[in-house]
Scaffold this motif. Structure first.
Motif, PDB file in Angstrom:
ATOM      1  N   THR A 175       0.648  -1.021  -0.297  1.00 42.68           N
ATOM      2  CA  THR A 175      -0.573   0.093  -0.140  1.00 42.68           C
ATOM      3  C   THR A 175       1.380   1.472   0.386  1.00 42.68           C
ATOM      4  O   THR A 175       0.117   2.298  -0.708  1.00 42.68           O
ATOM      5  CB  THR A 175      -0.617   0.235   1.422  1.00 42.68           C
ATOM      6  OG1 THR A 175      -2.092  -0.965   1.174  1.00 42.68           O
ATOM      7  CG2 THR A 175      -1.712   1.817   1.509  1.00 42.68           C
ATOM      8  N   ILE A 176       2.315   1.715   0.719  1.00 38.48           N
ATOM      9  CA  ILE A 176       3.099   2.775   0.748  1.00 38.48           C
ATOM     10  C   ILE A 176       3.173   2.701  -0.612  1.00 38.48           C
ATOM     11  O   ILE A 176       3.603   3.491  -0.815  1.00 38.48           O
ATOM     12  CB  ILE A 176       3.906   2.133   2.033  1.00 38.48           C
ATOM     13  CG1 ILE A 176       3.624   2.373   3.599  1.00 38.48           C
ATOM     14  CG2 ILE A 176       5.139   3.709   1.685  1.00 38.48           C
ATOM     15  CD1 ILE A 176       4.255   1.700   4.680  1.00 38.48           C
ATOM     16  N   PHE A 177       3.670   1.774  -1.299  1.00 36.70           N
ATOM     17  CA  PHE A 177       4.401   1.483  -2.336  1.00 36.70           C
ATOM     18  C   PHE A 177       3.055   1.988  -3.261  1.00 36.70           C
ATOM     19  O   PHE A 177       3.415   3.206  -4.421  1.00 36.70           O
ATOM     20  CB  PHE A 177       5.165  -0.002  -3.225  1.00 36.70           C
ATOM     21  CG  PHE A 177       6.562   0.269  -2.303  1.00 36.70           C
ATOM     22  CD1 PHE A 177       7.649   1.169  -2.914  1.00 36.70           C
ATOM     23  CD2 PHE A 177       6.462  -1.618  -1.718  1.00 36.70           C
ATOM     24  CE1 PHE A 177       8.738   0.423  -2.036  1.00 36.70           C
ATOM     25  CE2 PHE A 177       7.666  -1.392  -1.063  1.00 36.70           C
ATOM     26  CZ  PHE A 177       8.786  -0.837  -1.533  1.00 36.70           C
ATOM     27  N   SER A 178       2.477   2.323  -3.358  1.00 32.86           N
ATOM     28  CA  SER A 178       1.495   2.581  -4.526  1.00 32.86           C
ATOM     29  C   SER A 178       0.925   4.291  -4.330  1.00 32.86           C
ATOM     30  O   SER A 178       0.824   4.980  -5.092  1.00 32.86           O
ATOM     31  CB  SER A 178      -0.749   1.288  -4.291  1.00 32.86           C
ATOM     32  OG  SER A 178       0.359  -0.072  -4.237  1.00 32.86           O
ATOM     33  N   THR A 179       0.779   4.085  -2.453  1.00 32.31           N
ATOM     34  CA  THR A 179       0.355   5.495  -2.890  1.00 32.31           C
ATOM     35  C   THR A 179       1.933   6.689  -2.980  1.00 32.31           C
ATOM     36  O   THR A 179       1.564   7.427  -3.670  1.00 32.31           O
ATOM     37  CB  THR A 179       0.770   5.662  -0.845  1.00 32.31           C
ATOM     38  OG1 THR A 179      -0.321   5.123  -0.230  1.00 32.31           O
ATOM     39  CG2 THR A 179      -0.412   6.836  -0.601  1.00 32.31           C
ATOM     40  N   PRO A 234       1.385   9.864  -6.415  1.00 36.51           N
ATOM     41  CA  PRO A 234       1.823  11.178  -7.314  1.00 36.51           C
ATOM     42  C   PRO A 234       2.034  11.396  -8.218  1.00 36.51           C
ATOM     43  O   PRO A 234       2.214  11.706  -9.466  1.00 36.51           O
ATOM     44  CB  PRO A 234       1.064  11.709  -5.934  1.00 36.51           C
ATOM     45  CG  PRO A 234       2.165  10.311  -4.666  1.00 36.51           C
ATOM     46  CD  PRO A 234       1.454   9.022  -5.661  1.00 36.51           C
ATOM     47  N   LEU A 235       3.577  10.550  -8.511  1.00 35.06           N
ATOM     48  CA  LEU A 235       4.793  10.668  -9.986  1.00 35.06           C
ATOM     49  C   LEU A 235       3.973  10.182 -10.819  1.00 35.06           C
ATOM     50  O   LEU A 235       3.836  10.590 -11.671  1.00 35.06           O
ATOM     51  CB  LEU A 235       5.534   9.627  -8.705  1.00 35.06           C
ATOM     52  CG  LEU A 235       6.920   9.752  -7.640  1.00 35.06           C
ATOM     53  CD1 LEU A 235       7.542   8.477  -7.762  1.00 35.06           C
ATOM     54  CD2 LEU A 235       7.423  10.952  -7.816  1.00 35.06           C
ATOM     55  N   SER A 236       2.999   9.461 -10.907  1.00 32.15           N
ATOM     56  CA  SER A 236       2.135   9.080 -12.002  1.00 32.15           C
ATOM     57  C   SER A 236       1.638  10.440 -12.729  1.00 32.15           C
ATOM     58  O   SER A 236       1.484  11.120 -13.837  1.00 32.15           O
ATOM     59  CB  SER A 236       1.671   7.640 -12.015  1.00 32.15           C
ATOM     60  OG  SER A 236       2.227   6.822 -11.265  1.00 32.15           O
ATOM     61  N   PHE A 237       0.678  11.102 -11.864  1.00 34.66           N
ATOM     62  CA  PHE A 237       0.376  12.473 -11.876  1.00 34.66           C
ATOM     63  C   PHE A 237       0.942  13.468 -12.472  1.00 34.66           C
ATOM     64  O   PHE A 237       0.659  13.960 -13.523  1.00 34.66           O
ATOM     65  CB  PHE A 237      -0.537  12.520 -10.845  1.00 34.66           C
ATOM     66  CG  PHE A 237      -1.732  13.864 -10.770  1.00 34.66           C
ATOM     67  CD1 PHE A 237      -2.256  14.160 -11.709  1.00 34.66           C
ATOM     68  CD2 PHE A 237      -0.814  15.730 -10.447  1.00 34.66           C
ATOM     69  CE1 PHE A 237      -2.819  15.389 -12.442  1.00 34.66           C
ATOM     70  CE2 PHE A 237      -0.989  15.813 -10.869  1.00 34.66           C
ATOM     71  CZ  PHE A 237      -2.621  16.450 -11.608  1.00 34.66           C
ATOM     72  N   ILE A 238       1.766  13.431 -11.806  1.00 30.07           N
ATOM     73  CA  ILE A 238       3.007  14.497 -11.865  1.00 30.07           C
ATOM     74  C   ILE A 238       3.620  13.539 -13.127  1.00 30.07           C
ATOM     75  O   ILE A 238       3.765  15.085 -14.784  1.00 30.07           O
ATOM     76  CB  ILE A 238       4.282  14.561 -10.907  1.00 30.07           C
ATOM     77  CG1 ILE A 238       3.918  14.746  -9.534  1.00 30.07           C
ATOM     78  CG2 ILE A 238       5.459  15.491 -11.529  1.00 30.07           C
ATOM     79  CD1 ILE A 238       4.070  14.913  -8.916  1.00 30.07           C
ATOM     80  N   PRO A 272       7.503  12.116  -2.500  1.00 30.75           N
ATOM     81  CA  PRO A 272       7.707  10.712  -2.171  1.00 30.75           C
ATOM     82  C   PRO A 272       7.956  10.885  -0.510  1.00 30.75           C
ATOM     83  O   PRO A 272       7.785  10.746   0.669  1.00 30.75           O
ATOM     84  CB  PRO A 272       8.775  10.345  -2.363  1.00 30.75           C
ATOM     85  CG  PRO A 272       8.627  10.333  -3.801  1.00 30.75           C
ATOM     86  CD  PRO A 272       8.062  12.077  -3.997  1.00 30.75           C
ATOM     87  N   VAL A 273       9.989  11.752  -0.105  1.00 29.21           N
ATOM     88  CA  VAL A 273      10.352  12.461   0.866  1.00 29.21           C
ATOM     89  C   VAL A 273       9.116  13.032   1.782  1.00 29.21           C
ATOM     90  O   VAL A 273       8.909  12.369   2.842  1.00 29.21           O
ATOM     91  CB  VAL A 273      11.128  13.734   0.181  1.00 29.21           C
ATOM     92  CG1 VAL A 273      11.558  13.928   1.566  1.00 29.21           C
ATOM     93  CG2 VAL A 273      12.636  12.907  -0.705  1.00 29.21           C
ATOM     94  N   GLY A 274       8.005  13.680   1.519  1.00 32.82           N
ATOM     95  CA  GLY A 274       6.812  14.420   2.602  1.00 32.82           C
ATOM     96  C   GLY A 274       5.798  12.943   2.899  1.00 32.82           C
ATOM     97  O   GLY A 274       5.583  13.308   3.918  1.00 32.82           O
ATOM     98  N   LEU A 275       5.927  12.575   1.770  1.00 33.05           N
ATOM     99  CA  LEU A 275       4.892  11.416   2.216  1.00 33.05           C
ATOM    100  C   LEU A 275       5.446  10.229   3.390  1.00 33.05           C
ATOM    101  O   LEU A 275       4.886   9.966   4.244  1.00 33.05           O
ATOM    102  CB  LEU A 275       4.516  10.566   0.725  1.00 33.05           C
ATOM    103  CG  LEU A 275       3.392  11.370  -0.012  1.00 33.05           C
ATOM    104  CD1 LEU A 275       2.993  10.235  -2.114  1.00 33.05           C
ATOM    105  CD2 LEU A 275       2.343  11.195   0.509  1.00 33.05           C
ATOM    106  N   ILE A 276       7.082   9.839   3.298  1.00 31.76           N
ATOM    107  CA  ILE A 276       7.116   9.622   3.609  1.00 31.76           C
ATOM    108  C   ILE A 276       8.094   9.781   5.273  1.00 31.76           C
ATOM    109  O   ILE A 276       7.460   8.803   6.127  1.00 31.76           O
ATOM    110  CB  ILE A 276       9.019   8.725   2.947  1.00 31.76           C
ATOM    111  CG1 ILE A 276       8.654   7.804   1.539  1.00 31.76           C
ATOM    112  CG2 ILE A 276      10.069   8.376   4.453  1.00 31.76           C
ATOM    113  CD1 ILE A 276      10.088   7.610   1.141  1.00 31.76           C
ATOM    114  N   LEU A 277       8.003  11.125   5.597  1.00 31.10           N
ATOM    115  CA  LEU A 277       7.925  11.907   6.547  1.00 31.10           C
ATOM    116  C   LEU A 277       6.516  11.843   7.257  1.00 31.10           C
ATOM    117  O   LEU A 277       6.770  11.822   8.311  1.00 31.10           O
ATOM    118  CB  LEU A 277       8.375  13.465   6.056  1.00 31.10           C
ATOM    119  CG  LEU A 277       9.794  13.181   6.115  1.00 31.10           C
ATOM    120  CD1 LEU A 277      10.567  14.923   5.492  1.00 31.10           C
ATOM    121  CD2 LEU A 277      10.841  12.407   6.837  1.00 31.10           C
TER     122      LEU A 277
END
Length: 314
Positions: free
Chosen positions: A261-265, A269-273, A301-306
């Motif tokens: 789920t984390i990988f998909s999340t 947004p990367l796919s959208f960008i 991705p960095v922001g999501l991880i944080l």
């Protein structure tokens, strides 16, 4: 093979079939019974044909039966055939008990029985001279006491299996749990009725069982109660091990689902960008937009991880 221990005039004689006709207190041990051997003993001691038939079919339940001139007792126990505690050998022992003689019939050699033989030969006055019922007590006690090391090994195996499951769960653990459970059910099925048989022997009024010997059978009965309690405790441990296995498998599945789920999340947004900045618009082909795209690719991705760490999802 027929072995005879004959106590006559305070002297112990040991040998084979030639001692059957002598007068005196006897203990006759028969290993691997056949129709010929049992017919010889039936003629000499007047054994009942139903009891003899039971001796030739080693699939009896522990029981105590009274016949006109003797008692017929069936007791059972287990030994471990190899290193695996689930590889058990069932020992079924049949006993014919009268006032002056006792006959033990069994298929396999048994260490506890050999110890009783040695004790009788070393000190016949303190064993065979005390009565054939005392010899029966020693044989029953040796058969029951041999179960304690088996159940101790069983408990150790369960504890090791439980520790291994919580360390790293594997598919082979589930198969082992069911093997131990089946073995425990088999042991319980044998020892449960045996407790009732020994309970009868510990009561006064049983023919050919002296009142003073019933005290010794009480001790055997107490050992069987302890074994039964240990079996119940092992059943609870098996249930706990099964629950632990299912919990660890569920936790492992949840952990895998969480990671996916984390990988998909992260990639959503990367796919959208990438899809947005990859449109064929002339205004988006400037150098500033190019840098903005890479900042968003790295920043999201960095922001999501944080954020996941802040929520304690990682």
């Amino acid at each position: 093979m027929i072995q005879v221990c004959l106590l006559k005039d305070g002297k112990l004689l040991t040998g084979g079939e030639e001692l059957l006709g002598h007068e005196g207190r006897k203990w006759v041990d028969v290993q691997q019974p056949t129709e010929e051997k049992m017919a010889l003993l039936t003629e000499r001691f007047g054994l009942h044909k139903l009891a003899v038939e039971d001796c030739l079919h080693l699939d009896q339940r522990p029981k105590l039966e009274e016949y006109p001139n003797h008692q017929f007792i069936v007791l059972q126990g287990f030994t471990v055939a190899g290193k695996d505690v689930c590889e058990l050998t069932l020992h079924e022992h049949h006993f014919f008990l009268a006032h002056d003689w006792i006959i033990s019939v069994h298929e396999f050699p048994f260490a506890g029985l050999d110890q009783v033989k040695k004790r009788v030969m070393d000190d016949p006055r303190a064993t065979l001279e005390r009565g054939t019922d005392f010899v029966l007590y020693m044989l029953a006690d040796g058969l029951v006491d041999a179960q304690f090391p088996l159940l101790d090994t069983f408990s150790d195996e369960l504890e090791d299996l439980e520790a291994a499951i919580f360390e790293r769960v594997e598919k082979s653990h589930l198969q082992r749990i069911f093997e131990l459970k089946r073995t425990l059910v088999m042991v319980r099925r044998v020892l449960s009725p045996q407790r009732d048989v020994v309970g009868l022997l510990s009561r006064r009024g049983i023919v050919h069982i002296h009142d003073k010997t019933t005290l010794y059978f009480r001790d055997v009965y107490d050992h069987l109660v302890r074994l039964y309690e240990q079996i119940d405790a092992s059943r609870d441990i098996v249930g706990n091990v099964m629950d632990g296995y299912l919990s660890m498998v569920a936790n492992k599945t949840n952990d895998i689902t969480k990671q996916l789920t984390i990988f998909s999340t992260l990639f959503l947004p990367l796919s959208f960008i990438v899809g947005f900045f990859g449109q064929n618009f002339e205004a988006l082909s400037s150098k500033g937009n190019y840098y903005a795209m890479w900042v968003m690719i790295i920043g999201f991705p960095v922001g999501l991880i944080l954020w996941f760490k802040h929520k304690q999802w990682l």
